[in-house]
Design a protein around this motif. Structure first.
Motif, mmCIF file in Angstrom:
data_model
loop_
_atom_site.group_PDB
_atom_site.id
_atom_site.type_symbol
_atom_site.label_atom_id
_atom_site.label_comp_id
_atom_site.label_asym_id
_atom_site.label_seq_id
_atom_site.Cartn_x
_atom_site.Cartn_y
_atom_site.Cartn_z
ATOM 1 N N GLN A 139 49.963 2.997 37.391
ATOM 2 C CA GLN A 139 48.778 2.206 37.009
ATOM 3 C C GLN A 139 47.878 1.763 37.940
ATOM 4 O OE1 GLN A 139 48.522 1.248 33.795
ATOM 5 N NE2 GLN A 139 46.429 -0.198 34.498
ATOM 6 N N MET A 140 48.267 1.673 38.961
ATOM 7 C CA MET A 140 47.356 1.453 40.397
ATOM 8 C C MET A 140 46.619 2.561 40.564
ATOM 9 S SD MET A 140 49.817 -0.873 42.758
ATOM 10 C CE MET A 140 48.845 -0.555 44.121
ATOM 11 N N GLU A 141 47.183 3.816 40.508
ATOM 12 C CA GLU A 141 46.317 5.060 40.711
ATOM 13 C C GLU A 141 44.991 5.350 39.488
ATOM 14 O OE1 GLU A 141 47.892 8.874 41.524
ATOM 15 O OE2 GLU A 141 49.797 7.804 42.576
ATOM 16 N N ARG A 188 60.313 1.258 37.449
ATOM 17 C CA ARG A 188 59.382 -0.090 37.584
ATOM 18 C C ARG A 188 58.411 0.463 38.602
ATOM 19 N NH1 ARG A 188 62.726 -4.348 38.399
ATOM 20 N NH2 ARG A 188 63.309 -4.006 36.253
ATOM 21 N N MET A 189 58.768 0.815 39.876
ATOM 22 C CA MET A 189 57.677 1.219 40.884
ATOM 23 C C MET A 189 57.034 2.152 40.785
ATOM 24 S SD MET A 189 59.337 0.286 44.659
ATOM 25 C CE MET A 189 60.939 1.328 44.202
ATOM 26 N N GLU A 204 43.762 2.739 37.669
ATOM 27 C CA GLU A 204 42.753 1.916 38.163
ATOM 28 C C GLU A 204 41.955 2.457 39.392
ATOM 29 O OE1 GLU A 204 44.871 -1.821 38.697
ATOM 30 O OE2 GLU A 204 45.324 -1.833 36.558
ATOM 31 N N ARG A 254 55.918 3.359 37.709
ATOM 32 C CA ARG A 254 54.865 2.981 36.771
ATOM 33 C C ARG A 254 53.845 1.973 37.180
ATOM 34 N NH1 ARG A 254 59.263 1.121 31.755
ATOM 35 N NH2 ARG A 254 59.374 3.149 30.978
ATOM 36 N N ARG A 255 54.239 1.266 37.928
ATOM 37 C CA ARG A 255 53.358 0.289 39.000
ATOM 38 C C ARG A 255 52.613 1.058 39.395
ATOM 39 N NH1 ARG A 255 56.367 -3.132 42.283
ATOM 40 N NH2 ARG A 255 57.200 -3.959 40.336
ATOM 41 N N ASN A 256 52.609 2.181 40.395
ATOM 42 C CA ASN A 256 52.048 3.009 41.333
ATOM 43 C C ASN A 256 50.990 3.937 40.526
ATOM 44 O OD1 ASN A 256 53.467 2.124 43.544
ATOM 45 N ND2 ASN A 256 54.652 3.682 43.702
ATOM 46 N N SER A 261 64.699 -0.062 38.956
ATOM 47 C CA SER A 261 63.582 -0.583 40.006
ATOM 48 C C SER A 261 62.672 0.812 40.380
ATOM 49 C CB SER A 261 64.114 -1.107 41.350
ATOM 50 O OG SER A 261 64.994 -0.121 41.985
ATOM 51 N N SER A 262 63.363 1.883 40.507
ATOM 52 C CA SER A 262 62.528 3.094 40.893
ATOM 53 C C SER A 262 61.443 3.235 39.446
ATOM 54 C CB SER A 262 63.462 4.157 40.997
ATOM 55 O OG SER A 262 64.234 3.949 42.212
#
Length: 63
Positions: free
Chosen positions: A40-42, A33-34, A44, A36-38, A30-31
């Motif tokens: 990607q958001m940065e 995954r989070m 974008e 990677r998501r963060n 989960s860490s």
């Protein structure tokens, strides 16, 4: 002298070890995954800021 090999005490340590390993696995995945998501958001958000300021995505000095 009869020792029961399958007493509840015999399963306590392995059960605790497998539980800890499972929790560590879930936490690690989960860490990652989070993170990677963060990331990607940065990326974008950076692209959005560049496009609003009129800069190209070609890097510094590219027009």
């Amino acid at each position: 002298m009869s020792h029961n090999r399958f007493s509840p005490k015999a399963f306590t340590m392995p059960l605790a070890a497998f539980t800890m390993a499972g929790l560590l696995l879930v936490y690690t995945r989960s860490s990652i995954r989070m993170a990677r998501r963060n990331a990607q958001m940065e990326r974008e958000a950076l692209r959005a800021r560049k496009s609003r300021s009129g800069l190209s995505d070609g890097g510094p000095g590219v027009e």
